[in-house]
Structures are given as structure tokens and as C-alpha cells.
Enzyme design. Structure first.
Site, PDB file in Angstrom:
ATOM      1  N   GLY A 321       0.815  -1.204   0.000  1.00 40.64           N
ATOM      2  CA  GLY A 321       0.000   0.000   0.000  1.00 40.64           C
ATOM      3  C   GLY A 321       0.853   1.260   0.000  1.00 40.64           C
ATOM      4  N   SER A 322       0.352   2.287   0.699  1.00 39.40           N
ATOM      5  CA  SER A 322       0.981   3.603   0.654  1.00 39.40           C
ATOM      6  C   SER A 322       2.360   3.660   1.287  1.00 39.40           C
ATOM      7  CB  SER A 322       0.069   4.629   1.336  1.00 39.40           C
ATOM      8  OG  SER A 322      -1.137   4.763   0.627  1.00 39.40           O
ATOM      9  N   SER A 323       2.763   2.640   2.018  1.00 39.05           N
ATOM     10  CA  SER A 323       4.109   2.655   2.596  1.00 39.05           C
ATOM     11  C   SER A 323       5.179   2.627   1.515  1.00 39.05           C
ATOM     12  CB  SER A 323       4.293   1.465   3.546  1.00 39.05           C
ATOM     13  OG  SER A 323       4.176   0.236   2.844  1.00 39.05           O
ATOM     14  N   LEU A 324       4.779   2.355   0.246  1.00 42.45           N
ATOM     15  CA  LEU A 324       5.724   2.322  -0.864  1.00 42.45           C
ATOM     16  C   LEU A 324       5.769   3.652  -1.634  1.00 42.45           C
ATOM     17  CD1 LEU A 324       7.260  -0.317  -1.166  1.00 42.45           C
ATOM     18  CD2 LEU A 324       6.005  -0.785  -3.261  1.00 42.45           C
ATOM     19  N   LYS A 325       4.942   4.609  -1.248  1.00 38.86           N
ATOM     20  CA  LYS A 325       4.892   5.886  -1.979  1.00 38.86           C
ATOM     21  C   LYS A 325       6.216   6.656  -1.976  1.00 38.86           C
ATOM     22  CE  LYS A 325      -0.088   6.603  -1.813  1.00 38.86           C
ATOM     23  NZ  LYS A 325      -1.226   7.343  -1.231  1.00 38.86           N
TER      24      LYS A 325
END
Length: 601
Positions: A321-325
Site C-alpha cells: 500500500g501507501s508505505s511504498l509511496k
């Protein structure tokens, strides 16, 4: 009368001739018999002499071997498995002396020399043995029923009290022998890291399996000769064994215990299916703590389910999820399509790419790159990813270590899941920018954040404390300037208005990112969530990278900002204190914020 006289004279003459004949033939018969016996005796002695000469001169090995089988024995001195300790020398795995109960079925089923019948078993003593072992007595009878066998184990690694009881029973044919048993002082806290051994002291999980050869020594051997009463009369040979090696891990057991405690409490409180945490030193790549729930007690595994044995932090891959942004931001900064103070127009809050929709919870309008991270804008990261050459973008993901092992070489480690494509659609690239179309492990994510905290230098993770150079050398994958820029951007996530405000730690500057992703099911995505908070502390001088993953939380709280973030805060707060890291928040009052989550991350 004359005729009678003649007949008598003739009879006497005939009798005299017969006697003379007998006297002539009898000595010849006796001489023949004597010679036959003599020849037979000589032949026997010749055969015996030839046999003796053959055995002792021509083929003496067989006789020597038979004699050695009766008199020569090999004795082994006990050899204990090596110690496993944490970085401060605290014992995590030790070997302790133990006993094994074994039987000689031939002795148990001995025959009476007087009657020639099999001796009756002492059923009362066998019943007592069965009760102390917790077995059915018939199963013991079945084990010792075959007199052709000379060795069979009854029970391995028994307690001293049980061994003393068996010794007092004094059952003929039932004996004790020395062996060792592995003991794990930290129990379930470090179980997934250390692993365990089987009953033969062979490692079958974790570090115990990975370094089994190093931890296993060879015993000292003595070849001796004994007499008929079993007494040692001669030492023929002696061979010194190889001492077992000890291992020191990078794990700090104080931090490990803290992390496991907080993780277990979070699992129970949020009613999660499982949870994982990895803490890494950003400058060395050393794993300071690695824990999972549910765990197990390696000292007693009789009722442990197989799913509890899995080291989820390195085996289970999730869409992050957004932890890879932050990677999409880094790629755009490295490629040069944006600057750290650039403004991105996310209006109207959604867009359609190839028939699929990408959207934010609301229209953020024109926002800075920093606000894209703070507000976790899918529109913002999608536009940044689409502004970068696709090959360059993919290389950035590879360079951050997300499609390979972490370097720890732990048993069962996964490379994650990433499907190579020759052509990527715009929607696939956009989805990749906010953590879909790729699955990574908790350890891989921790390595990625450690790379950012280390100023863009990627270092392999390690679990063994060693002075030897790592197999994989440090590698600069992004510039120091851009890595520090993204680090400062992520600090806003834990400040007021950020999605991870609950991850803040009083007195310290914390950078991080939430990640809330739906779990994939057949045909799409289900209603189960994976919650992640990954972060770095302290921002002024990064020391540690921490990733907390809560899998399938139940109840009303299912966003990472409400589950993984507060767990992250508790773990990081205790870890920084244990490492004696001074506070770096210069504000007069520690910033403690409260807030909720306004978007599915």
C-alpha cells in the site's frame, strides 16, 4: 578200528594245519589295522596343522577380526551443541545434559538356563515405567518384543527425576544413556529467529538449521580393549573431536522482548490474525529485533500448530500500500521531473487511466510534493510515477532491494512477488506507485527504509554478528540529497494533519509512512486489510528503521494510522531509550498529537 585210528590221525593233522594257517594270517591283519589308525591320526594332525597354518599365517585377518569384535570398543565423550547468544552475550540457546531410556530386547526377553523357557516379564515394574512415561504398557511390550534387536529407544531427553525413577526400577534390559537437550531461555520471544532442533540435536528451523554444521561438534573418540569382565585394559587409539562453534547474533534481546510484547498486545487488542515487526540499524544493516505473532514455545512443541512456526517477517509477502509511496517520490526526484518544492495539481481528485479509476478521498487541489506524502495522495504519486521513464522507475524499485532477498539468508526467506512485464499500462504504473501490483515482505520493507535513513546507501541485512565483510557490498542507489529530502517529507506524516500522527514519539523527530491495503482474493480484493507503518528515527541523525505490520485487524479500527502507528510509537520509544539515543526535538514541549485517518492508505 584201523579206519578209526586213521580218521583221528587225519583230524589231528588238519587241526594242526589250521592253527599254523591262523598263526601265519593273524599278524598280517593286526598290522593292517594299526597302519590304518596310524595313517588316520597322522592325517588328522596334518589337517589341523594345515588349518592352523592357514588361519595364522595365510589368512589371519578373520580370526583377528573375531577377537577384536569381542574385546575392542569405541567410546565417545559427550559433545554439546554450540551456544547462541545475542549481541550482548545473553544466552538464547544452550545445550544441557539429559538422559535417554533405551532397551536391549534380547536381555528383556532372556531365557531361563534351567528350564529353557522365556522368563516372565515383571509386569508391575513395566506398568510403573509406562505410567511415568505417560504411555500404554502394551506399547512398551511391543517395543521390546523382538529379541533379535539389541537396541531400541524407549524415551528420549527425559527429565532427571524421570531418569532417577527408571534407574530405581532396575528393570533387566532397560538402561539409561547420556545425551544433550537444547534449551531456549527466551521461549516464544525469539522463537522465530532462533528456531529449534529435533530429538537428535539437529537444527530444523531458524538459525539452528541455517548454521547447523557450525553449531555441531564432533566428540572425542577412544578405541579401547577390554577383558572378559568388561574392564578396560588398553587404550589403542585416541582422536580429539572438533569443538562446536558458538554464534553471536545481531539481535538485542532487550529490544526483542520489548518489540514482541508490544506486538503481542496489539495483536490481541486489534484482534488481528498475525503481526510482524523488524528493527534494523540503518548504518550497519544489523537486525536488532525480529518478531512475529502468533509465536510458540520452542521448549514444548507438542501441541504447536504448523502455522505458528512460520517466520512471517521473511516468508509472507503483502501488497504494502501507501508505505511504498516514498519510492515514487524518489524516482521523480532522481529522474529530475520534479523538485522537492514543486507543486502538483491533483484536481479534480480523480482520473481515469485505461478504463480504471485512480482517486483520492477528496480533492486536494494543488499540493506540494511534501503534502503528497503527508496526505498520502494517490493522485499525486500516480502523476509523479507517470512522469518518469518506465524503465527508470522499475530500476528504482529494484535498486531499493524490493525484488530480491535482504541478505540475511534466513531459512525460508521470500523474494516477494513482482510480475515482470514488457509493457506496462498507465494504470498499472499508477497502482505500483501506491503499493499495488507488487508484494514485499516486512524485512524487505525494513531494508528499503533503512536505505533511505542511510542517505541512499543500500546495505544487506544481517542476523549474525561478524567482523567478516558482507557478501553484498554497500551500494549507493539514490543521492544523499534526495534521500534526506524524502526523509524530511515523511516527518510531516507524524505531525499534525499527517496520516501517521499516532506514530509520533515525545522528544524525538520521527519520519514514516502508513500503508493500508486490501488483501487480494480470487477475482479482486476482499474486505480484509493489511496495516503497515514503516519509519525512521530520529530524523536529525537516523539510527533505526522500523516496520510494523498488523495483518487482518478485526473490529472498528482497520486503518494503519490507528493500529500499526501506535504500536510503532511504543516500540520506537522504548528502543531509542535502550540505545541511549538523545532526544532531537528542540521544541520546548514534546509534540504529542492526536488525530484520525481520513483516507484509505
Amino acid at each position: 578200528m584201523a579206519d578209526n585210528a586213521n580218521r583221528r590221525a587225519s583230524a589231528k593233522t588238519g587241526t594242526s594245519k589250521d592253527r599254523q594257517a591262523k598263526q601265519k594270517t593273524s599278524p598280517m591283519l593286526m598290522q593292517w589295522r594299526f597302519l590304518t589308525v596310524l595313517y588316520s591320526v597322522v592325517l588328522v594332525f596334518v589337517c589341523l596343522a594345515a588349518r592352523a597354518a592357514y588361519i595364522q599365517v595365510i589368512e589371519p585377518d578373520l580370526l583377528i577380526q573375531q577377537g577384536d569384535n569381542r574385546t575392542i570398543r569405541i567410546r565417545d565423550n559427550p559433545s554439546y551443541r554450540g551456544l547462541i547468544t545475542d549481541r550482548h552475550g545473553e544466552q538464547l540457546a544452550v545445550s544441557v545434559p539429559s538422559k535417554a531410556i533405551w532397551a536391549d530386547p534380547k536381555v528383556v526377553n532372556a531365557f531361563d538356563s534351567d528350564t529353557g523357557e522365556k522368563k516372565a516379564l515383571d509386569k508391575r515394574r513395566f506398568q510403573a515405567l509406562a505410567e511415568v512415561l505417560g504411555r500404554d504398557v502394551q506399547s512398551l511390550y511391543d517395543k521390546v518384543d523382538n529379541p533379535k534387536r539389541r537396541f531400541v529407544y524407549i524415551e528420549r531427553q527425559v527429565t532427571p527425576a524421570m531418569a532417577n525413577f527408571v534407574e530405581e526400577l532396575a528393570i533387566p534390559g532397560i538402561y539409561l544413556r547420556n545425551e544433550s537437550k537444547r534449551y531456549y531461555p527466551t521461549g516464544e520471544v525469539s522463537a522465530h529467529v532462533i528456531g529449534f532442533t529435533n530429538v537428535d540435536d539437529k537444527g530444523i528451523e531458524g538459525i539452528e538449521k541455517l548454521y547447523n554444521d557450525w553449531l555441531t561438534g564432533t566428540p572425542d573418540k577412544r578405541k579401547i580393549r577390554r577383558d572378559a569382565k568388561g574392564r578396560q585394559v588398553e587404550i589403542i587409539e585416541q582422536h580429539a573431536g572438533e569443538k562446536a562453534g558458538d554464534l553471536m547474533l545481531t539481535i538485542d534481546q532487550r529490544i526483542q522482548a520489548l518489540a514482541y510484547r508490544e506486538l503481542k498486545e496489539a495483536t490481541l487488542y486489534f484482534k488481528a490474525a498475525s503481526a510482524s515487526v523488524v528493527i534494523v540499524d540503518v548504518h550497519t544493516g544489523e537486525i536488532l529485533a525480529l518478531a512475529n505473532t502468533p509465536s510458540y514455545n520452542p521448549n514444548n512443541r507438542k501441541t504447536v500448530s504448523n502455522h505458528r512456526l512460520r517466520n512471517r517477517a521473511i516468508t509472507d509477502a503483502f501488497e504494502p500500500g501507501s508505505s511504498l509511496k516514498p519510492i515514487a517520490i524518489l524516482a521523480a526526484l532522481e529522474y529530475g521531473t520534479v523538485e522537492k518544492d514543486s507543486i502538483i495539481d491533483t484536481s479534480p481528485g480523480w482520473m481515469r487511466l485505461g478504463g480504471s479509476r485512480v482517486e483520492d478521498p477528496r480533492n486536494y487541489g494543488k499540493i506540494s510534493v511534501t503534502e503528497i506524502i503527508q496526505k498520502s495522495s494517490n493522485m499525486g504519486t500516480s502523476k509523479l510515477a507517470l512522469s518518469v521513464d518506465k524503465n527508470f522507475l522499475m530500476d528504482t524499485y529494484y535498486n531499493m532491494g524490493l525484488m530480491s532477498t535482504t541478505g540475511s539468508n534466513m531459512v525460508g526467506e521470500s523474494n516477494g512477488i513482482f510480475h515482470e512485464r514488457n509493457r506496462w499500462s498507465e494504470h498499472e504504473v499508477a497502482s505500483l506507485s501506491f503499493g499495488y501490483n507488487i508484494s514485499v515482505t516486512t524485512a524487505q520493507l525494513a531494508r528499503m527504509y533503512a536505505t533511505i535513513g542511510n542517505g541512499g546507501v543500500k546495505i544487506p541485512l544481517s542476523i549474525i554478528k561478524s567482523n567478516e565483510p558482507a557478501f553484498e557490498l554497500p551500494e549507493r542507489v539514490v543521492s544523499h540529497e534526495n534521500a534526506m529530502a524524502v526523509l524530511e517529507m515523511m516527518e510531516t506524516v507524524t505531525q499534525a494533519g499527517g496520516s501517521g500522527v499516532k506514530a509520533s514519539v515525545p522528544g524525538y523527530r520521527i519520519a514514516g509512512k502508513t500503508g493500508t491495503s486490501r488483501k487480494a482474493v480470487a477475482g479482486g480484493y476482499g474486505e480484509e486489510y493489511v496495516n503497515i507503518f514503516a519509519g525512521i528515527a530520529p530524523v536529525s541523525d537516523p539510527k533505526i528503521a522500523v516496520v510494523v505490520l498488523i495483518n487482518e485487524p478485526s473490529g472498528d479500527l482497520y486503518y494503519a494510522g490507528d493500529t500499526a502507528a501506535p504500536t510503532f510509537s511504543a516500540i520506537v520509544s522504548g528502543t531509542l531509550q535502550m540505545l541511549n539515543v538523545p532526544p532531537d526535538d528542540d521544541s520546548k514541549t514534546a509534540r504529542i498529537y492526536s488525530g484520525g485517518q481520513d483516507a484509505v492508505q
